[in-house]
Design an enzyme around this catalytic site. Structure first.
Site, PDB file in Angstrom:
ATOM      1  N   ASP A 261     -19.393  57.588 -40.016  1.00  0.00           N
ATOM      2  CA  ASP A 261     -19.710  58.532 -38.940  1.00  0.00           C
ATOM      3  C   ASP A 261     -18.646  58.190 -37.885  1.00  0.00           C
ATOM      4  O   ASP A 261     -18.145  57.146 -37.903  1.00  0.00           O
ATOM      5  CB  ASP A 261     -21.109  58.828 -38.632  1.00  0.00           C
TER       6      ASP A 261
ATOM      7  N   ASN B 282     -18.224  64.643 -27.388  1.00  0.00           N
ATOM      8  CA  ASN B 282     -18.735  66.049 -27.110  1.00  0.00           C
ATOM      9  C   ASN B 282     -19.135  66.430 -25.677  1.00  0.00           C
ATOM     10  O   ASN B 282     -18.964  67.240 -25.037  1.00  0.00           O
ATOM     11  CB  ASN B 282     -20.007  66.293 -27.997  1.00  0.00           C
TER      12      ASN B 282
ATOM     13  N   ASP C 212     -16.050  70.158 -32.664  1.00  0.00           N
ATOM     14  CA  ASP C 212     -15.884  71.029 -34.100  1.00  0.00           C
ATOM     15  C   ASP C 212     -14.549  70.948 -34.511  1.00  0.00           C
ATOM     16  O   ASP C 212     -14.053  70.756 -35.812  1.00  0.00           O
ATOM     17  CB  ASP C 212     -16.210  72.579 -33.683  1.00  0.00           C
TER      18      ASP C 212
ATOM     19  N   GLU D  10     -21.926  64.369 -37.307  1.00  0.00           N
ATOM     20  CA  GLU D  10     -20.622  63.603 -37.367  1.00  0.00           C
ATOM     21  C   GLU D  10     -20.638  62.599 -38.637  1.00  0.00           C
ATOM     22  O   GLU D  10     -19.826  61.864 -38.693  1.00  0.00           O
ATOM     23  CB  GLU D  10     -20.300  62.972 -36.181  1.00  0.00           C
TER      24      GLU D  10
END
Length: 387
Positions: A254, A262, A271, A299
């Site tokens: 990840d 974010n 995104d 993620e």
């Protein structure tokens, strides 16, 4: 997230199209029956009537010729030949009456039948006159010639009126046939249009089915296989391993400090970052056909590597880690790099004591946890103590 909504209104088009096609088939069958009926009405019977009328004219001409020969050459005992000709003519009249009755038509045949009866009366009168006349008497022969001339006129009129009737009768059915032909052409056009609509509707159905299948196995944001497909592939790989000892490795990775990314740039930027990484993984898949990538969480990604040697899996994991950092997606809040990086945990099927999908995923997840604990932006390979 892209959502897919079926279109039931368009799907309802299909049964209506099938009903319309069935109705078209019924209409075409009825038209076929009408065409057979037309052929029956304008086929043999009208031609037979014309033939019998022509033969009637011929018999009258032969009777006239017999009388002229009798008068010119003073032939004796010629009554029997004349009477035989008259019988033949009456036979033709009977045939004409039969075929007139056999002809099915909407037109009125009363005047034709009356004309035929008058003609028959003249023939009967001629027969009586020949039976009682002296064929060597000039005056009586002249009387017969006058009667023959009247019969010829009646025969010609009967042929003319009969031909006109046949023409009108035929024209009506030919006109009907023309209308049927136009209707059939229209139905063919409608049939083609319905097939086009049906083809379009079926295309929509197959497209919807394809989209539904795609949504059932793909992550809508990244286009990678989703968690459901990952579980299916994992189970298949485990079963193959137990059946054929086909080794494989599982990588779980990840994005490092993605929550901070974010929080700073927003979810739209997050995104886009996920999509960029997914595009890169797809490109890697083309270079390494023995691997498959999945998005299994927000993620979090996974990779099934069908390598026989665990060292190849480890080298490939390093390729993933380094190439994602080389994408240079700026991550200013990361604590390990100025760019987005990933931590990777690897578990190898052959090193499991009891291999199951859950156990392999758990060990890969433990290896990922170790990679994060050791500082992130690195890979960690799982090995149990017995290994």
């Amino acid at each position: 997230m892209i959502s897919f909504k079926p279109q039931p209104i368009k799907l309802l088009i299909i049964p209506f199209i099938f009903i319309a096609l069935v109705m078209l088939a019924v209409f075409l069958w009825r038209f076929q029956q009408d065409i057979k009926d037309i052929h029956r009405h304008i086929g043999i019977t009208p031609h037979e009537i014309r033939y019998q009328l022509q033969q009637s004219n011929l018999q009258v001409a032969l009777i006239e010729q017999e009388i002229k020969l009798t008068q010119q050459y003073d032939i004796k005992n010629s009554k029997s030949a004349l009477l035989n000709r008259i019988e033949q003519l009456k036979y033709r009249l009977d045939n004409i009456r039969v075929v007139w009755n056999k002809l099915q038509s909407d037109l009125d045949k009363t005047s034709l039948k009356e004309e035929l009866n008058r003609f028959e009366d003249k023939i009967n009168q001629l027969k009586v006159n020949i039976q009682t006349a002296n064929l060597h008497d000039k005056d009586q022969l002249n009387q017969l010639n006058i009667l023959i001339m009247q019969i010829k006129i009646n025969s010609a009129a009967m042929y003319s009126h009969g031909s006109d009737y046949i023409r009108l009768h035929t024209d009506r059915y030919v006109s009907k046939l023309s209308r049927i032909n136009q209707a059939i052409n229209t139905l063919i056009v409608i049939f083609i249009l319905l097939l086009a609509v049906l083809s379009y509707a079926l295309t929509l159905i197959f497209k919807q089915k394809t989209n539904l299948n795609k949504l059932s196995i793909e992550d809508p944001l990244t286009g990678l296989f989703n968690r459901r497909q990952f579980n299916d592939h994992m189970s298949l790989a485990v079963n193959n391993y137990h059946a054929q000892q086909t080794n494989f490795a599982l990588m779980v990775f990840d994005i490092d400090y993605f929550k901070l990314f974010n929080d700073q740039l927003g979810h739209i930027a997050g995104d886009k970052a996920l999509q960029a990484i997914a595009q890169h993984l797809t490109a890697l898949k083309k270079q390494f056909p023995k691997v498959e990538f999945y998005r299994v969480g927000g993620e979090e990604f996974a990779c099934l590597c069908y390598f026989q040697d665990y060292r190849y899996a480890k080298d490939f994991a390093e390729t993933i880690r380094a190439s994602i950092e080389d994408l240079k997606i700026t991550h200013s809040t990361s604590k390990v790099s100025s760019y987005i990086t990933v931590s990777i945990g690897i578990a190898y099927a052959a090193m499991q004591v009891e291999l199951t999908s859950d156990s392999l995923y758990s060990t890969a997840d433990q290896a990922l946890y170790k990679a994060k604990k050791k500082g992130r932006n690195q890979i960690c390979f799982y090995q149990n103590e017995s290994s």
